[in-house]
Design an enzyme around this catalytic site. Structure first.
Site, PDB file in Angstrom:
ATOM      1  N   HIS A  59       0.805  -1.220   0.000  1.00  0.00           N
ATOM      2  CA  HIS A  59       0.000   0.000   0.000  1.00  0.00           C
ATOM      3  C   HIS A  59       0.843   1.278   0.000  1.00  0.00           C
ATOM      4  CE1 HIS A  59      -4.109  -1.601   0.571  1.00  0.00           C
ATOM      5  NE2 HIS A  59      -3.538  -2.554   1.274  1.00  0.00           N
ATOM      6  N   LYS A 106     -14.774   7.970  -3.005  1.00  0.00           N
ATOM      7  CA  LYS A 106     -16.002   8.297  -2.268  1.00  0.00           C
ATOM      8  C   LYS A 106     -16.567   9.634  -2.733  1.00  0.00           C
ATOM      9  CE  LYS A 106     -13.876   5.947   1.593  1.00  0.00           C
ATOM     10  NZ  LYS A 106     -13.012   6.148   2.762  1.00  0.00           N
ATOM     11  N   LYS A 115       0.826  14.212   1.192  1.00  0.00           N
ATOM     12  CA  LYS A 115      -0.536  14.515   0.752  1.00  0.00           C
ATOM     13  C   LYS A 115      -0.724  16.007   0.493  1.00  0.00           C
ATOM     14  CE  LYS A 115      -2.477  10.466   3.091  1.00  0.00           C
ATOM     15  NZ  LYS A 115      -2.989   9.723   1.924  1.00  0.00           N
ATOM     16  N   THR A 132      -8.563   6.264  -1.564  1.00  0.00           N
ATOM     17  CA  THR A 132      -9.948   5.799  -1.667  1.00  0.00           C
ATOM     18  C   THR A 132     -10.924   6.928  -1.371  1.00  0.00           C
ATOM     19  OG1 THR A 132      -9.785   4.969   0.612  1.00  0.00           O
ATOM     20  CG2 THR A 132      -9.485   3.370  -1.167  1.00  0.00           C
ATOM     21  N   LYS A 172      -8.196  13.844   5.060  1.00  0.00           N
ATOM     22  CA  LYS A 172      -7.398  12.630   5.002  1.00  0.00           C
ATOM     23  C   LYS A 172      -6.314  12.740   6.054  1.00  0.00           C
ATOM     24  CE  LYS A 172      -6.566  13.544   0.671  1.00  0.00           C
ATOM     25  NZ  LYS A 172      -6.814  12.332  -0.080  1.00  0.00           N
ATOM     26  N   ARG A 173      -5.575  11.670   6.263  1.00  0.00           N
ATOM     27  CA  ARG A 173      -4.470  11.706   7.215  1.00  0.00           C
ATOM     28  C   ARG A 173      -3.547  12.878   6.894  1.00  0.00           C
ATOM     29  NH1 ARG A 173       0.193   8.483   6.754  1.00  0.00           N
ATOM     30  NH2 ARG A 173      -0.862   7.444   5.040  1.00  0.00           N
TER      31      ARG A 173
END
Length: 808
Positions: free
Chosen positions: A355, A660, A554, A656, A548-549
């Site tokens: 991952h 969504k 990111k 992911t 998100k985290r």
């Protein structure tokens, strides 16, 4: 069991009155518990029937090993899957309650943290819906990662005791308790036949007690099992120590054992934290493999040489990959097989999902720690590595550097075990989770292994379950879709493609209904933000969301820089073609990740300045939603207009959250990274805002990256950096953001935030242009939903099954 409204009402009242001893007007949490038990009764018969059908000799099964299962709340999901919405509402009506209010009483299960755990939960949902014999194995954490509060802009962590009021969905299966060993030493001997054997002696054992949670399929009477292991001491306490007055020593073993399943993700910045994390991983692997062997025998099987034919273990990332060594130990020491036979079984039933593309995120353990905790598994890993390196030497004679790169043992000042390497060596399948991710694994991180075993590597692009993320989370949009194309899409998301003709501008009435649903969802989110953040979001503004985290790759920082740029535009009266925008952030930073925590502080400080500036008004609002979790996302995703997926290209394995948002009609602004690429391919360039360097361009620029060049050549970027450096957002806290500025302006910034700033701002201007044309934006929104069928976990699981698991 009968599932009419009358039957549910009778059972619900029985639990409420005679089991809980509560009547009208009692706290709503007891109403939730009574309804949960009522529904669990309906699940139980299907649960037992499902198991009975599969409990047959020769039946092939899969086991999903994951240290996380971020399942969220269960009540509404089971109501949907059982088709009992109307009946449940009738039962609650007799107590003057609504299903929505009662569902709010359920605590999010603290069994996972981010995308990894949520993916595992979606996978379990799809396995049940597809009627596949898959059991999930995880840990029964007493506390989740942590509850996040924001104080003075800083993240503050509090214990997340999600099990404080119990869990009505779980069933303890103490009869299947296992024993897991730690410490001790290895003794070697010859058995009666003269065959060399080993035994693990003088170990400090703990018990693994299973708790089962039902995973219901969508209206198919299938209920799969998620089995969670709780740790316990073999003896409650030392009575002699207690009688001698040494009270703390008497319960020391008990406490030490229970720590294993106490907290999800202990802070591993300390040595004790690392040890606990390793103990958790081995605890999960050992208990699960022992249980799988027990189940296989209980089903009437006996020939161990057929074990791999009947069983497959999917290891979710590197956390459970010690399972390779542990299955070898069980087969060698307990089952008395010889090496070649044990290895043939192990290497034919283990499969590994990677991952991450970040080398530092791959599990590595100091050999010294491993030797102290797990001496017998370490011996087995040494043997696996020795035999493997012999094969490498035969393939590439004299290539010592390659052998060093591929060795499971990484030599150095501190010798390390490379757990991803162990997983690849011991598995028959290795998959990435998006097309780009899988290609980059083969070309980069795992290139040596790909050259040795190209047939092992494959791609399985992630997905999410449409049951939770559309049918449950977005009932308004679901009703609209049901009216147009029927309800089959819930179990076959490719049916959403039938909505595409409705995206045309001449379907103005449908467009108006679509916008009305979206606005209602935005009003619901605005209410949540006002409650949690005390910030007013205007539902008519563009809802721009990144949840998100919190992690540098990111690039929440890039988003913040753009918000500061918008703030500068307002300050300089550059309001031509202005679009009102509400920017929402959310996510947790790991407790030991100082830079991520500082980014949260920056987000909150910038938000405080902007929201308090009278001249800004409703043109721009910004909020950080604390304690982001599954139940929050169920409100956020349906209300989002613009989905921020802006990682440095080549760093996000899949994502992911992007799926969504897409399913719920949000339009993505993103880099050419992870599953963004497949989303772009599915929806088309006209319905996706692409920006930034590609992965190959990032790597080519890296040796020559000079962020100051971008600042000097871009007046708008220079204005943002100057405002940040001036201390405008930290007037009473001088210097607190210097570390962020230093990182942004460093040629060694691995995330290259400033390199993509101009492209990102230009793409945001395209967003504004599209938003001003309501028909254009609505069409993009409908097409994103209509094009999202590929991103269902039903499709992902069908691929896992066809290529890897081969279940019926």
């Amino acid at each position: 069991m009968p599932d009419s409204g009358e039957a549910l009402t009778a059972d619900f009242q029985r639990y409420q009155f005679y089991h809980l001893g509560r009547f009208h007007g009692c706290p709503r949490v007891y109403t939730y518990q009574a309804l949960a038990w009522t529904l669990r009764d309906r699940l139980m018969s299907d649960w037992m029937n499902t198991y009975a059908v599969r409990d047959q000799p020769g039946k092939r099964r899969a086991y999903y090993l994951s240290l996380e299962f971020l399942i969220g709340r269960a009540l509404s999901n089971h109501v949907l899957n059982l088709g009992l919405d109307t009946a449940a509402r009738e039962a609650l009506q007799s107590f003057g309650q609504t299903l929505e209010d009662v569902a709010e009483e359920e605590t999010d299960a603290g069994l996972g943290n981010g995308g990894l755990g949520r993916l595992a939960a979606c996978f379990m949902d799809s396995c049940a819906t597809l009627d596949l014999p898959v059991m999930g194995y995880g840990i029964h954490y007493e506390y989740g990662m942590f509850r996040q509060n924001i104080e003075n802009g800083y993240q503050v962590e509090e214990p997340d005791h999600w099990l404080r009021d119990g869990n009505p969905w779980e069933v303890e299966r103490s009869e299947f308790t296992c024993r897991v060993s730690f410490g001790g030493h290895t003794e070697h001997f010859h058995d009666k036949e003269g065959i060399p054997r080993a035994r693990w002696a003088n170990t400090r054992d703990v018990l693994a007690i299973p708790y089962d949670m039902p995973v219901s399929g969508y209206r198919n009477h299938v209920v799969n099992t998620l089995r969670l292991w709780k740790s316990a001491a073999t003896d409650v306490f030392d009575l002699n120590e207690f009688n001698a007055g040494s009270y703390s020593e008497a319960v020391q073993a008990k406490n030490h054992a229970e720590h294993i399943s106490m907290v999800l993700y202990p802070n591993d910045s300390s040595e004790s934290g690392k040890e606990l994390r390793l103990r958790q991983q081995y605890f999960l692997a050992s208990a699960s493999l022992q249980d799988a062997l027990r189940q296989w025998r209980a089903a009437g099987n006996s020939d161990l040489m057929k074990f791999a034919e009947h069983n497959v273990f999917q290891m979710n990332d590197t956390h459970p990959t010690i399972a390779v060594a542990e299955l070898m130990r069980l087969l060698l020491d307990n089952e008395r097989l010889q090496w070649d036979a044990a290895w043939a079984i192990t290497s034919q039933c283990m499969a590994y999902t990677n991952h991450t593309l970040l080398p530092e995120a791959l599990e590595r353990w100091p050999v010294a720690l491993f030797e102290r905790l797990l001496p017998r598994p370490l011996e087995i890993i040494y043997e696996i590595n020795g035999r493997f390196l012999h094969k490498v030497a035969m393939k590439w004679p004299g290539d010592i550097e390659r052998r060093q790169r591929m060795s499971i043992i990484e030599e150095g000042e501190v010798r390390q075990l490379r757990m991803a390497w162990l997983a690849i060596v011991g598995s028959f399948s290795v998959n990435g989770v998006a097309a780009l991710h899988s290609r980059l694994l083969k070309e980069g991180l795992f290139r040596d292994f790909f050259e040795l075993w190209p047939y092992k590597f494959n791609n399985k692009t992630n997905g999410v379950t449409p049951r939770r993320w559309v049918a449950h989370a977005n009932p308004g949009m679901s009703a609209l879709i049901n009216r147009e194309i029927g309800e089959e899409w819930v179990a076959d998301l490719s049916q959403l493609a039938r909505l595409k003709p409705l995206a045309a501008a001449d379907h103005s009435s449908f467009h108006a209904e679509w916008r009305a649903v979206k606005r209602a969802n935005k009003e619901r989110l605005a209410k949540l933000i006002k409650t949690e953040c005390r910030v007013e979001f205007n539902p008519d503004a563009l809802f721009d969301v990144q949840v998100k985290r919190i992690h540098e790759y990111k690039r929440q920082l890039l988003n913040v820089l753009h918000v500061i740029h918008l703030y500068n535009r307002i300050n300089h009266d550059q309001l031509e073609n202005w679009v009102d925008r509400c920017v929402l952030f959310g996510g947790k930073a790991a407790p030991g990740y100082a830079m991520a925590k500082r980014i949260i502080k920056l987000i909150n400080n910038v938000a405080e300045v902007i929201n308090g500036d009278y001249d800004v008004g409703d043109r721009l609002k910004m909020a950080f939603l604390p304690n982001y979790r599954v139940s929050s996302m169920e409100i956020i995703a349906p209300a989002t207009d613009l989905s921020e997926q802006i990682s440095t290209a080549g760093k996000e394995a899949s994502g992911t959250g992007n799926m969504k948002f897409m399913m719920n009609g949000a339009v993505t602004i993103g880099t050419y990274d992870g599953a963004n690429i497949e989303i772009l391919d599915a929806v088309g360039e006209d319905n996706f805002f692409l920006f930034g360097l590609h992965a190959e361009e990032v790597e080519a620029l890296r040796p020559h990256y000079q962020p100051q060049h971008y600042v000097d050549s871009d007046p708008e970027l220079r204005g943002v950096i100057d405002l940040l450096a001036s201390g405008h957002f930290n007037l009473s806290e001088p210097g607190i953001f210097d570390v962020i500025l230093d990182t942004l302006l460093s040629p060694n910034d691995p995330w290259m935030v400033l390199a993509d700033f101009r492209s990102y701002v230009d793409a945001q201007q395209q967003v504004e242009q599209a938003w001003r044309d309501k028909a254009c934006w609505t069409s993009k929104s409908i097409l994103n939903t209509a094009s999202s069928g590929f991103f269902s976990t039903d499709r992902t699981i069908q691929k896992y099954n066809a290529d890897i698991w081969k279940l019926t």
